[in-house]
Design a protein around this motif. Structure first.
Motif, PDB file in Angstrom:
ATOM      1  N   ALA A 179       0.799  -1.214   0.000  1.00 21.43           N
ATOM      2  CA  ALA A 179       0.000   0.000   0.000  1.00 21.43           C
ATOM      3  C   ALA A 179       0.835   1.270   0.000  1.00 21.43           C
ATOM      4  CB  ALA A 179      -0.932   0.010   1.217  1.00 21.43           C
ATOM      5  N   MET A 180       1.962   1.251   0.701  1.00 21.18           N
ATOM      6  CA  MET A 180       2.705   2.486   0.951  1.00 21.18           C
ATOM      7  C   MET A 180       4.071   2.566   0.273  1.00 21.18           C
ATOM      8  SD  MET A 180       0.793   4.421   2.735  1.00 21.18           S
ATOM      9  CE  MET A 180      -0.606   4.430   3.853  1.00 21.18           C
TER      10      MET A 180
ATOM     11  N   TYR B  63      -6.772  -1.491   4.107  1.00 22.32           N
ATOM     12  CA  TYR B  63      -6.853  -0.545   5.212  1.00 22.32           C
ATOM     13  C   TYR B  63      -5.758   0.515   5.112  1.00 22.32           C
ATOM     14  CZ  TYR B  63      -7.511   1.261   9.915  1.00 22.32           C
ATOM     15  OH  TYR B  63      -7.755   2.079  10.980  1.00 22.32           O
ATOM     16  N   PHE B  64      -4.527   0.088   4.808  1.00 22.89           N
ATOM     17  CA  PHE B  64      -3.429   1.048   4.725  1.00 22.89           C
ATOM     18  C   PHE B  64      -3.628   2.034   3.571  1.00 22.89           C
ATOM     19  CE2 PHE B  64      -0.802  -2.200   7.080  1.00 22.89           C
ATOM     20  CZ  PHE B  64      -0.634  -1.416   8.209  1.00 22.89           C
TER      21      PHE B  64
ATOM     22  N   MET C 184      -5.125   5.279   4.674  1.00 20.78           N
ATOM     23  CA  MET C 184      -4.366   6.155   5.555  1.00 20.78           C
ATOM     24  C   MET C 184      -3.648   7.229   4.748  1.00 20.78           C
ATOM     25  SD  MET C 184      -2.705   3.568   8.349  1.00 20.78           S
ATOM     26  CE  MET C 184      -3.738   2.587   9.444  1.00 20.78           C
ATOM     27  N   PRO C 185      -3.468   8.412   5.313  1.00 21.34           N
ATOM     28  CA  PRO C 185      -2.777   9.495   4.581  1.00 21.34           C
ATOM     29  C   PRO C 185      -1.299   9.191   4.396  1.00 21.34           C
ATOM     30  CG  PRO C 185      -3.246  10.144   6.855  1.00 21.34           C
ATOM     31  CD  PRO C 185      -3.962   8.849   6.634  1.00 21.34           C
ATOM     32  N   ARG C 186      -0.844   9.310   3.178  1.00 17.78           N
ATOM     33  CA  ARG C 186       0.571   9.096   2.879  1.00 17.78           C
ATOM     34  C   ARG C 186       1.453  10.196   3.475  1.00 17.78           C
ATOM     35  NH1 ARG C 186       2.337   5.674  -1.101  1.00 17.78           N
ATOM     36  NH2 ARG C 186       0.749   4.440  -2.167  1.00 17.78           N
ATOM     37  N   GLU C 187       0.860  11.365   3.719  1.00 18.58           N
ATOM     38  CA  GLU C 187       1.655  12.493   4.192  1.00 18.58           C
ATOM     39  C   GLU C 187       2.352  12.188   5.515  1.00 18.58           C
ATOM     40  OE1 GLU C 187      -1.407  12.610   3.175  1.00 18.58           O
ATOM     41  OE2 GLU C 187      -1.243  13.720   1.277  1.00 18.58           O
TER      42      GLU C 187
ATOM     43  N   ARG D 297       6.057   2.717  14.016  1.00 18.71           N
ATOM     44  CA  ARG D 297       5.736   3.798  14.945  1.00 18.71           C
ATOM     45  C   ARG D 297       4.521   4.619  14.531  1.00 18.71           C
ATOM     46  NH1 ARG D 297      11.749   6.302  16.456  1.00 18.71           N
ATOM     47  NH2 ARG D 297      12.672   4.344  17.205  1.00 18.71           N
ATOM     48  N   ILE D 298       4.165   4.591  13.254  1.00 21.34           N
ATOM     49  CA  ILE D 298       3.067   5.437  12.792  1.00 21.34           C
ATOM     50  C   ILE D 298       1.857   4.618  12.346  1.00 21.34           C
ATOM     51  CG2 ILE D 298       2.367   7.168  11.087  1.00 21.34           C
ATOM     52  CD1 ILE D 298       5.223   8.187  11.066  1.00 21.34           C
ATOM     53  N   TYR D 299       2.074   3.742  11.365  1.00 21.61           N
ATOM     54  CA  TYR D 299       0.932   3.074  10.747  1.00 21.61           C
ATOM     55  C   TYR D 299       0.433   1.850  11.518  1.00 21.61           C
ATOM     56  CZ  TYR D 299       1.562   6.096   6.711  1.00 21.61           C
ATOM     57  OH  TYR D 299       1.639   7.196   5.899  1.00 21.61           O
ATOM     58  N   ALA D 300       1.342   1.043  12.045  1.00 20.38           N
ATOM     59  CA  ALA D 300       0.906  -0.161  12.764  1.00 20.38           C
ATOM     60  C   ALA D 300       0.019   0.160  13.964  1.00 20.38           C
ATOM     61  CB  ALA D 300       2.126  -0.981  13.185  1.00 20.38           C
ATOM     62  N   PRO D 301       0.348   1.178  14.802  1.00 20.26           N
ATOM     63  CA  PRO D 301      -0.564   1.493  15.917  1.00 20.26           C
ATOM     64  C   PRO D 301      -1.945   1.952  15.458  1.00 20.26           C
ATOM     65  CG  PRO D 301       1.606   2.440  16.313  1.00 20.26           C
ATOM     66  CD  PRO D 301       1.601   1.946  14.893  1.00 20.26           C
TER      67      PRO D 301
END
Length: 292
Positions: A114-115, A176-177, A180-183, A201-205
């Motif tokens: 996704a990212m 789902y990912f 989420m905002p790529r920014e 630290r950002i996406y998993a939580p």
């Protein structure tokens, strides 16, 4: 002004008909849901009621939904006739390791698809999705030969290793990912964070809801799995619950159906408890994964 006044009675007359249609629609929906729920719950109620009866009265017609003299000793007989505790622990270990493995691999791969931009992203993802259409029966022989080559036959790891990754989990987490905002990740990358740090630290939580959904679905699937344990396991000490419960049937199915169903009811408890505990996240994850 006269034309406006003439239209108001017609609008007022349509309002009660609209409300009646809404009430009728709700009533029909409630009826359909009630009938569907009854069809789903009825076999479970029958199994619970039969587990509290004697074998002689197990197939009374019409069925006795509420036993008048419950035979609670059927549940104790489950532990007396087979090593049920060992079967239960084997299932907990195998299913727990598979759930943890799928959560790790599917979450990381879903994030990558996704990212992370890389050549062949969509083609590789299409190949992974295509594996969902391949029945397990067509791949069981190659998998068995690999397990035999690794010396893991008749072991719990023979069930764990081939199942730690899954196409469905990767698809669910990717969907789902993508929402989420790529920014957020791009800002962290500018500050010098690696892809793994951005993920951890950002996406998993932020992905607890779909992870709970994946965990519940994976647990339910592998807790009740029968085919692979039947192929890979030979020793009774390594049997999981679905395979171990078959031994309660006795030779030629001559065992007590009441004791078998008592074991089935006990085996259902972990799945029900886990679903109830993760129900809120489960619903959120299903809804979130349905978009995009």
């Amino acid at each position: 002004m006269t034309a406006i006044l003439d239209k108001q009675p017609a609008t007022t007359a349509r309002a009660p008909r609209r409300r009646r249609r809404v009430r009728i629609g709700r009533l029909l929906s409630l009826t359909v849901l009630t009938v569907t729920a009854a069809l789903v719950v009825a076999p479970l109620v029958w199994a619970l009621a039969t587990s509290l009866r004697t074998p002689a009265t197990s197939f009374d017609n019409p069925p006795q939904w509420i036993p008048t003299d419950p035979v609670w000793s059927n549940y104790q007989a489950v532990f007396d006739k087979v090593p049920f505790t060992a079967f239960f622990l084997n299932s907990v270990i195998v299913t727990g390791l598979i759930v943890v493995g799928q959560l790790i691999t599917s979450t990381m791969s879903g994030y990558a698809f996704a990212m992370v931009r890389f050549r062949g992203n969509k083609a590789l993802f299409a190949v992974i999705l295509a594996t969902m259409m391949v029945p397990i029966q067509t791949t069981i022989i190659p998998v068995f030969l690999i397990i035999k080559y690794l010396g893991l036959t008749d072991s719990r790891m023979a069930l764990v290793l081939p199942a730690v990754g899954g196409a469905f989990g990767t698809f669910l987490m990717r969907q789902y990912f993508l929402q989420m905002p790529r920014e957020l990740g791009e800002a962290a990358r500018v500050d010098g964070a690696s892809h793994f740090q951005v993920f951890a630290r950002i996406y998993a939580p932020m992905a607890r809801a779909p992870m709970a959904t994946l965990g519940v679905l994976t647990f339910s699937a592998y807790w009740n799995e029968f085919f692979r344990p039947l192929i890979f396991l030979q020793s009774t000490d390594n049997f999981t619950l679905p395979l171990g419960l078959v031994t309660l049937q006795g030779n030629m199915g001559t065992g007590s159906i009441s004791i078998v169903l008592a074991a089935v009811i006990i085996a259902l408890i972990p799945s029900v408890l886990i679903f109830l505990a993760a129900q809120r996240y489960f619903v959120e994850g299903i809804v979130a994964g349905s978009f995009r």
